[in-house]
Design an enzyme around this catalytic site. Structure first.
Site, PDB file in Angstrom:
ATOM      1  N   MET A  28       0.743  -1.265  -0.190  1.00 15.85           N
ATOM      2  CA  MET A  28       0.085   0.022   0.100  1.00 15.85           C
ATOM      3  C   MET A  28       0.781   1.403   0.101  1.00 15.85           C
ATOM      4  O   MET A  28       0.539   2.383   0.210  1.00 15.85           O
ATOM      5  CB  MET A  28      -1.020  -0.048   1.297  1.00 15.85           C
ATOM      6  CG  MET A  28      -1.920  -1.366   0.988  1.00 15.85           C
ATOM      7  SD  MET A  28      -3.416  -0.876   2.122  1.00 15.85           S
ATOM      8  CE  MET A  28      -2.717  -0.749   3.762  1.00 15.85           C
ATOM      9  N   HIS A  32       8.901   1.422   3.306  1.00 18.71           N
ATOM     10  CA  HIS A  32       9.950   1.505   4.548  1.00 18.71           C
ATOM     11  C   HIS A  32      10.948   0.210   4.312  1.00 18.71           C
ATOM     12  O   HIS A  32      10.560  -0.486   3.341  1.00 18.71           O
ATOM     13  CB  HIS A  32       9.441   1.518   5.724  1.00 18.71           C
ATOM     14  CG  HIS A  32       8.317   0.572   5.953  1.00 18.71           C
ATOM     15  ND1 HIS A  32       8.604  -0.870   6.107  1.00 18.71           N
ATOM     16  CD2 HIS A  32       6.936   0.563   6.075  1.00 18.71           C
ATOM     17  CE1 HIS A  32       7.461  -1.660   6.200  1.00 18.71           C
ATOM     18  NE2 HIS A  32       6.332  -0.635   6.439  1.00 18.71           N
ATOM     19  N   HIS A  35       9.055  -3.159   3.481  1.00 20.05           N
ATOM     20  CA  HIS A  35       8.705  -3.386   1.842  1.00 20.05           C
ATOM     21  C   HIS A  35      10.037  -3.717   1.039  1.00 20.05           C
ATOM     22  O   HIS A  35       9.917  -4.504   0.282  1.00 20.05           O
ATOM     23  CB  HIS A  35       8.005  -2.217   1.529  1.00 20.05           C
ATOM     24  CG  HIS A  35       6.789  -1.764   2.256  1.00 20.05           C
ATOM     25  ND1 HIS A  35       6.744  -0.609   2.728  1.00 20.05           N
ATOM     26  CD2 HIS A  35       5.592  -2.351   2.224  1.00 20.05           C
ATOM     27  CE1 HIS A  35       5.372  -0.388   3.213  1.00 20.05           C
ATOM     28  NE2 HIS A  35       4.810  -1.593   3.026  1.00 20.05           N
ATOM     29  N   GLN A  59     -10.361  -3.029   1.864  1.00 20.67           N
ATOM     30  CA  GLN A  59      -9.807  -3.437   3.003  1.00 20.67           C
ATOM     31  C   GLN A  59      -9.904  -2.643   4.263  1.00 20.67           C
ATOM     32  O   GLN A  59      -9.447  -3.047   5.282  1.00 20.67           O
ATOM     33  CB  GLN A  59      -8.476  -4.218   2.926  1.00 20.67           C
ATOM     34  CG  GLN A  59      -7.350  -3.193   2.588  1.00 20.67           C
ATOM     35  CD  GLN A  59      -6.060  -3.977   2.304  1.00 20.67           C
ATOM     36  OE1 GLN A  59      -5.838  -4.476   1.199  1.00 20.67           O
ATOM     37  NE2 GLN A  59      -5.136  -4.002   2.992  1.00 20.67           N
ATOM     38  N   GLY A 145       4.752 -10.034   4.088  1.00 21.95           N
ATOM     39  CA  GLY A 145       5.783 -10.020   5.059  1.00 21.95           C
ATOM     40  C   GLY A 145       4.869 -10.797   6.366  1.00 21.95           C
ATOM     41  O   GLY A 145       3.672 -10.833   6.344  1.00 21.95           O
ATOM     42  N   GLN A 151      -2.743 -12.472   7.396  1.00 21.60           N
ATOM     43  CA  GLN A 151      -2.750 -12.292   5.971  1.00 21.60           C
ATOM     44  C   GLN A 151      -1.931 -13.418   4.934  1.00 21.60           C
ATOM     45  O   GLN A 151      -2.502 -13.710   4.183  1.00 21.60           O
ATOM     46  CB  GLN A 151      -2.101 -10.775   5.544  1.00 21.60           C
ATOM     47  CG  GLN A 151      -2.036 -10.466   4.157  1.00 21.60           C
ATOM     48  CD  GLN A 151      -1.685  -8.988   4.053  1.00 21.60           C
ATOM     49  OE1 GLN A 151      -2.607  -8.228   4.018  1.00 21.60           O
ATOM     50  NE2 GLN A 151      -0.608  -8.789   3.765  1.00 21.60           N
ATOM     51  N   SER A 183       6.124  -0.183   9.992  1.00 18.04           N
ATOM     52  CA  SER A 183       5.134   0.053   9.474  1.00 18.04           C
ATOM     53  C   SER A 183       4.821   1.459   9.021  1.00 18.04           C
ATOM     54  O   SER A 183       5.436   2.273   9.406  1.00 18.04           O
ATOM     55  CB  SER A 183       4.102  -0.238  10.546  1.00 18.04           C
ATOM     56  OG  SER A 183       2.602   0.250  10.111  1.00 18.04           O
ATOM     57  N   ARG A 185       2.179   2.858   9.017  1.00 19.50           N
ATOM     58  CA  ARG A 185       1.382   3.615  10.233  1.00 19.50           C
ATOM     59  C   ARG A 185       2.403   4.580  11.110  1.00 19.50           C
ATOM     60  O   ARG A 185       1.721   5.362  11.856  1.00 19.50           O
ATOM     61  CB  ARG A 185       0.444   3.122  10.683  1.00 19.50           C
ATOM     62  CG  ARG A 185      -0.786   2.506   9.706  1.00 19.50           C
ATOM     63  CD  ARG A 185      -1.965   1.822  10.422  1.00 19.50           C
ATOM     64  NE  ARG A 185      -3.033   1.824   9.526  1.00 19.50           N
ATOM     65  CZ  ARG A 185      -3.225   0.718   8.715  1.00 19.50           C
ATOM     66  NH1 ARG A 185      -2.716  -0.422   8.990  1.00 19.50           N
ATOM     67  NH2 ARG A 185      -4.436   0.443   8.153  1.00 19.50           N
TER      68      ARG A 185
HETATM   69  P1  AMP Z   1       1.551  -3.198   3.523  1.00 21.94           P
HETATM   70  O1  AMP Z   1       2.043  -1.883   2.459  1.00 21.94           O
HETATM   71  O2  AMP Z   1       1.581  -2.503   4.946  1.00 21.94           O
HETATM   72  O3  AMP Z   1       0.251  -3.380   2.931  1.00 21.94           O
HETATM   73  O4  AMP Z   1       2.463  -4.224   3.255  1.00 21.94           O
HETATM   74  C1  AMP Z   1       3.021  -4.497   2.281  1.00 21.94           C
HETATM   75  C2  AMP Z   1       3.809  -5.953   2.501  1.00 21.94           C
HETATM   76  O5  AMP Z   1       5.001  -5.540   3.209  1.00 21.94           O
HETATM   77  C3  AMP Z   1       2.856  -6.954   3.249  1.00 21.94           C
HETATM   78  O6  AMP Z   1       2.894  -8.177   2.698  1.00 21.94           O
HETATM   79  C4  AMP Z   1       3.667  -6.717   4.594  1.00 21.94           C
HETATM   80  O7  AMP Z   1       3.339  -7.837   5.312  1.00 21.94           O
HETATM   81  C5  AMP Z   1       4.795  -6.401   4.326  1.00 21.94           C
HETATM   82  N1  AMP Z   1       5.766  -5.567   5.425  1.00 21.94           N
HETATM   83  C6  AMP Z   1       5.039  -4.578   6.048  1.00 21.94           C
HETATM   84  N2  AMP Z   1       5.778  -4.190   7.160  1.00 21.94           N
HETATM   85  C7  AMP Z   1       6.842  -5.064   7.392  1.00 21.94           C
HETATM   86  C8  AMP Z   1       7.884  -5.455   8.018  1.00 21.94           C
HETATM   87  N3  AMP Z   1       8.176  -4.622   9.019  1.00 21.94           N
HETATM   88  N4  AMP Z   1       8.793  -6.357   7.576  1.00 21.94           N
HETATM   89  C9  AMP Z   1       8.416  -7.161   6.760  1.00 21.94           C
HETATM   90  N5  AMP Z   1       7.422  -7.194   5.770  1.00 21.94           N
HETATM   91  C10 AMP Z   1       6.533  -6.035   6.023  1.00 21.94           C
END
Ligand code: AMP
Length: 292
Positions: A28, A32, A35, A59, A145, A151, A183, A185
């Site tokens: 999304m 960081h 990702h 979602q 992740g 998920q 994160s 967030r």
């Molecule tokens: P998001 O942008 O939060 O939807 O995350 C995109 C992908 O990155 C998802 O598969 C998350 O699980 C993964 N992800 C987010 N934060 C982390 C983290 N701190 N370490 C590893 N993977 C992450």
């Protein structure tokens, strides 16, 4: 790196890549190091790396943070390029959903607990958007992740149940130096909130140590002690604290020799954070002091 915003452009960019292994990293955005670790893993394992950036309205619940979710496509594109992305897919909401979809992908049972229980409809949104991305990109491998461990379980089950020809690759959680899981967030946390947010990782490592040492013997004991520990932070409001079997995600009465996950969702101020830790309890295990 080619940045594309429409499904047609994406299909065209992929047409010349069909002979190679295509790896997909759905995100999304507001990228960081977490990702980027997924992208780097995909870079090592695939001939063509596709990353998507899409804040998926499906979602988010009506009271959730869709509108305030952080966004910065320009910066994301720079980071994605540096990390080795070949195709960056950044569609608008209208491009992804020209009409509100009448078709949804629902995974049952394992979505009725943890985040599924506190965010009704969340995993339908995830299942639907990931299905669309799988159909659009047709990757051989897709990277997710373990920070979002439920998920991973939901996507793995959906992939098996619906016979998507994709290997799901779970990737380790990347953390800040003090243990806070990275994160998008986290940017919303004030200095005081940021400092109290470390309670999630501290609770998880304590839980892991006490389970491995045999000090805490039941699921109730683990959950009770960790709730107390987290509640000691004035800005923390607990959503859930659960120890479950892994990968089945079933409740735990007595701790036995097998694999578990402790999963947490905690609101720090207005920001909802999640984290988890896997524990493998083995016969005669003596925990090391740096374990965690
Ligand atoms: P998001 O942008 O939060 O939807 O995350 C995109 C992908 O990155 C998802 O598969 C998350 O699980 C993964 N992800 C987010 N934060 C982390 C983290 N701190 N370490 C590893 N993977 C992450």
């Amino acid at each position: 790196m080619k940045t594309v915003k429409t499904k047609d452009e994406l299909r065209q960019a992929l047409a010349s890549q069909r002979g190679t292994t295509i790896g997909l990293v759905p995100t999304m955005g507001y990228l960081h190091a977490g990702h980027l670790s997924l992208i780097e893993r995909a870079r090592q394992e695939c001939g063509c790396v596709v990353a998507s950036i899409f804040v998926n309205p499906l979602q988010f619940g009506p009271q959730e943070d869709f509108a305030t979710y952080p966004r910065d496509l320009e910066r994301d594109a720079m980071l994605a390029k540096e990390a080795g992305v070949d195709i960056l897919f950044a569609p608008s909401t209208d491009e992804m959903y020209p009409e509100p979809p009448l078709t949804n992908v629902t995974v049952s049972s394992i979505t009725e607990i943890l985040c599924g229980a506190s965010r009704p409809g969340h995993f339908d949104g995830v299942g639907t958007v990931v299905t669309k991305l799988f159909n659009l990109v047709q990757p051989q491998r897709a990277y997710f992740g373990l920070k979002d461990i439920q998920q991973v379980a939901v996507i793995q089950r959906m992939t098996t149940d619906l016979d998507f020809p994709v290997t799901i690759v779970p990737c380790s959680t990347v953390r800040e130096a003090d243990g806070l899981a990275m994160s998008s967030r986290n940017v919303h946390l004030s200095a005081e909130e940021r400092s109290q947010a470390t309670i999630l990782y501290r609770a998880l490592t304590t839980g892991k140590q006490r389970v491995l040492s045999g000090e805490w013997l039941t699921g109730d004991e683990v959950e009770h002690h960790l709730k107390e520990m987290i509640a000691s932070q004035p800005l923390a409001e607990i959503d859930y604290v659960n120890i479950l079997t892994f990968p089945e995600l079933e409740p735990v009465s007595h701790i036995a020799e097998r694999q578990y996950v402790i999963a947490l969702a905690v609101r720090i101020g207005k920001t909802r954070l999640i984290d988890n830790m896997l524990i493998r309890k083995e016969a005669g295990h003596v925990p090391q002091h740096d374990e965690g």
